[in-house]
Write an enzyme that holds these catalytic residues in place. Structure first.
Site, PDB file in Angstrom:
ATOM      1  N   ARG A   1       0.887  -1.102   0.090  1.00  0.00           N
ATOM      2  CA  ARG A   1      -0.239  -0.081   0.102  1.00  0.00           C
ATOM      3  C   ARG A   1       1.019   1.364  -0.049  1.00  0.00           C
ATOM      4  O   ARG A   1       0.541   1.876  -0.583  1.00  0.00           O
ATOM      5  CB  ARG A   1      -0.910  -0.623   0.905  1.00  0.00           C
ATOM      6  CG  ARG A   1      -1.866   1.301   1.322  1.00  0.00           C
ATOM      7  CD  ARG A   1      -3.176   1.317   2.283  1.00  0.00           C
ATOM      8  NE  ARG A   1      -2.535   0.776   3.244  1.00  0.00           N
ATOM      9  CZ  ARG A   1      -2.122   0.680   4.738  1.00  0.00           C
ATOM     10  NH1 ARG A   1      -1.041   1.692   4.841  1.00  0.00           N
ATOM     11  NH2 ARG A   1      -1.996   0.040   5.182  1.00  0.00           N
TER      12      ARG A   1
ATOM     13  N   TYR B   1     -17.309  15.427 -15.354  1.00  0.00           N
ATOM     14  CA  TYR B   1     -17.228  14.118 -15.175  1.00  0.00           C
ATOM     15  C   TYR B   1     -18.468  13.786 -14.426  1.00  0.00           C
ATOM     16  O   TYR B   1     -18.777  14.100 -12.543  1.00  0.00           O
ATOM     17  CB  TYR B   1     -16.171  13.551 -15.188  1.00  0.00           C
ATOM     18  CG  TYR B   1     -16.630  11.676 -15.188  1.00  0.00           C
ATOM     19  CD1 TYR B   1     -16.319  11.336 -16.117  1.00  0.00           C
ATOM     20  CD2 TYR B   1     -16.158  11.528 -13.992  1.00  0.00           C
ATOM     21  CE1 TYR B   1     -16.796  10.005 -15.773  1.00  0.00           C
ATOM     22  CE2 TYR B   1     -16.595  10.232 -13.885  1.00  0.00           C
ATOM     23  CZ  TYR B   1     -16.756   9.354 -14.403  1.00  0.00           C
ATOM     24  OH  TYR B   1     -17.312   7.870 -14.959  1.00  0.00           O
TER      25      TYR B   1
ATOM     26  N   ASP C   1      -8.470  17.228 -15.186  1.00  0.00           N
ATOM     27  CA  ASP C   1      -8.366  16.277 -15.557  1.00  0.00           C
ATOM     28  C   ASP C   1      -8.051  16.142 -17.029  1.00  0.00           C
ATOM     29  O   ASP C   1      -8.557  16.884 -17.372  1.00  0.00           O
ATOM     30  CB  ASP C   1     -10.062  15.960 -15.115  1.00  0.00           C
ATOM     31  CG  ASP C   1     -10.530  14.495 -16.196  1.00  0.00           C
ATOM     32  OD1 ASP C   1      -9.528  14.117 -16.329  1.00  0.00           O
ATOM     33  OD2 ASP C   1     -11.328  13.896 -14.645  1.00  0.00           O
TER      34      ASP C   1
ATOM     35  N   LYS D   1      -9.461   4.870 -19.332  1.00  0.00           N
ATOM     36  CA  LYS D   1      -9.702   5.487 -20.417  1.00  0.00           C
ATOM     37  C   LYS D   1      -8.681   4.901 -21.798  1.00  0.00           C
ATOM     38  O   LYS D   1      -7.769   3.743 -22.191  1.00  0.00           O
ATOM     39  CB  LYS D   1     -10.024   7.205 -20.609  1.00  0.00           C
ATOM     40  CG  LYS D   1     -10.917   7.004 -20.056  1.00  0.00           C
ATOM     41  CD  LYS D   1     -12.271   5.925 -19.586  1.00  0.00           C
ATOM     42  CE  LYS D   1     -13.653   5.710 -18.597  1.00  0.00           C
ATOM     43  NZ  LYS D   1     -13.491   7.196 -18.078  1.00  0.00           N
TER      44      LYS D   1
HETATM   45  C1  LIG Z   1     -14.464   7.917 -16.417  1.00  0.00           C
HETATM   46  C2  LIG Z   1     -13.792   9.539 -16.310  1.00  0.00           C
HETATM   47  C3  LIG Z   1     -13.610   9.721 -14.668  1.00  0.00           C
HETATM   48  C4  LIG Z   1     -13.298   8.609 -14.044  1.00  0.00           C
HETATM   49  O1  LIG Z   1     -13.043   7.577 -13.842  1.00  0.00           O
HETATM   50  P1  LIG Z   1     -12.526   6.042 -13.146  1.00  0.00           P
HETATM   51  O2  LIG Z   1     -11.023   5.515 -13.706  1.00  0.00           O
HETATM   52  O3  LIG Z   1     -14.393   5.588 -14.263  1.00  0.00           O
HETATM   53  O4  LIG Z   1     -12.704   6.125 -11.852  1.00  0.00           O
HETATM   54  C5  LIG Z   1     -13.280  11.453 -14.636  1.00  0.00           C
HETATM   55  N1  LIG Z   1     -12.809  11.879 -15.650  1.00  0.00           N
HETATM   56  C6  LIG Z   1     -12.945  11.212 -16.874  1.00  0.00           C
HETATM   57  C7  LIG Z   1     -13.095  12.840 -17.716  1.00  0.00           C
HETATM   58  C8  LIG Z   1     -13.636  10.470 -17.620  1.00  0.00           C
HETATM   59  O5  LIG Z   1     -13.763   9.652 -18.578  1.00  0.00           O
END
Ligand SMILES: *Cc1c(COP(=O)(O)O)cnc(C)c1O
Length: 396
Positions: free
Chosen positions: A50, A102, A174, A199
């Site tokens: 961890r 998001y 982000d 993603k």
């Molecule tokens: C999918 C997504 C998230 C969240 O991420 P997870 O891996 O699903 O927890 C945050 N910001 C954006 C722009 C996303 O497309």
């Protein structure tokens, strides 16, 4: 490392590490939760996974270097990374956040952080005056997501970072949609970059993961403390899979983005598409700004058909993309935001966010662009016929 090497070279240098013990060309998967300490008094670098694991650390070092930050951190999901980032705030603090943030980020702000006295104001971050007006004496963070989901609105990272600096707040970005291949927020003045690595960075729809990169050691120490304290670390095998995904990130996202540009241009020529949202199109409202902070329009676009029935006909007749949530994979992913990512908004809220009932979002994968366009063209024939049928029934 020399500054003159290209990003694609750096990507490979940072993700391929020859194991000094065996010569293995890949970072070993250190599946161990604990580490033997050789000396009673002096403990080694690793003690418990961890707190630190060599496989996860290889990934964290790679993303830190690619984003140009002091240190990187791997979390169990994008939301785990984003939640840890917001937990830098304390009761009485305030964050300025985009209205169209998001959905998961919206949820922790509105349903979790408020219970701990962390307040927020939603604004249109593409409007700097609105951002400035929302800043209060207790504001600690201005949050940015650019381009936004699903209408690809563009926010000026440099300008927001300047506003934040003037008010002694941090800027969080982000960077999921662009990845460091196309956009590096830390170089534009941001303090913390966040990713849903689920993603593009994973790229194969097979891992859920999050990454954070802090610009300074000072901020990195705070994130590290939270990562270890909260414990939402990325598993060792998933860390290895992300390292593997990273190696091909540059070629994957460049090919997908080149195809997305062609697909977006195709949709602008179709009468069935009322609107096409893609920052690589010259008539996109944020195109000029986007080109100043990113090197590509990216691999995600959205387009608006006449109504829900048209969207349904389109989805029912395409053969290549999967119809699913998520984005950034080798396969094209078509999604219907009103019933998927933005299902929690009511119709009025959706309309206000520019999410019409005929809106579809497309994440372009690695299929041949011509085959995708052929598939979409065929599906639009059905949309046309279906709309004609509706028109006729109205006439009668
Ligand atoms: C999918 C997504 C998230 C969240 O991420 P997870 O891996 O699903 O927890 C945050 N910001 C954006 C722009 C996303 O497309």
């Amino acid at each position: 490392m020399s500054k003159s090497i290209h990003f694609s070279t750096k990507l490979i240098k940072e993700t391929v590490a020859v194991d000094p013990q065996t010569g293995a060309a890949n970072v070993p998967v250190y599946l161990s939760s604990t580490f033997h300490q050789k000396n009673f008094d002096q403990y080694g670098k690793y003690d418990y996974t961890r707190s630190g694991n060599p496989t996860r650390e290889a990934l964290e070092d790679a993303i830190a270097s690619l984003e140009g930050g002091a240190r990187g951190f791997a979390f169990a999901s994008g939301m785990a990374a984003i939640s840890a980032a917001f937990l830098l705030l304390s009761a009485g603090d305030h964050a300025v956040v985009p209205k169209n943030v998001y959905g998961g980020t919206f949820r922790i702000l509105t349903q979790v952080l408020g219970r701990f006295g962390i307040d927020h104001t939603f604004v249109d971050t593409t409007n700097l005056a609105e951002v400035e007006r929302a800043v209060r004496p207790n504001t600690k963070v201005i949050y940015v997501e650019t381009p936004s989901n699903p209408t690809l609105a563009v926010t000026d990272i440099r300008a927001i970072a300047a506003v934040a600096k003037a008010h002694r707040c941090l800027t969080f970005v982000d960077n999921t949609f662009m990845t460091p291949v196309f956009q590096r927020p830390l170089e534009l003045g941001a303090d913390l970059v966040l990713h849903s690595a689920t993603k593009f960075i994973s790229g194969h729809s097979d891992v859920v993961a999050g990454l954070a990169v802090a610009r300074t050691e000072e901020l990195a120490d705070k994130i590290y403390f939270l990562q270890n304290a909260l414990g939402a670390v990325l598993g060792v095998q998933d860390s290895w899979l992300l390292l593997r995904g990273l190696k091909t990130l540059d070629v994957r996202i460049r090919k997908s983005a080149a195809s997305a540009q062609r697909v977006a241009e195709f949709f602008t020529e179709q009468v069935e598409a009322r609107n096409v949202f893609y920052p690589g199109l010259p008539n996109h409202p944020g195109a000029e700004l986007h080109a100043k902070q990113s090197t590509s329009g990216g691999a995600v676009l959205s387009f608006e058909l006449e109504n829900e029935a048209a969207a349904r006909a389109f989805v029912n007749h395409v053969k290549l993309p999967v119809f699913a949530v998520s984005l950034g994979a080798v396969e094209s992913i078509l999604s219907y935001p009103p019933k998927m990512s933005h299902a929690e908004l009511n119709e009025g809220e959706r309309e206000e966010a520019g999410i019409g009932s005929g809106l579809l979002r497309l994440s372009v994968g690695l299929e041949d662009a011509e085959d995708l366009i052929g598939d979409f063209s065929h599906a639009l024939d059905y949309v046309r016929n279906q709309v004609k049928v509706t028109a006729r029934s109205v006439d009668y």
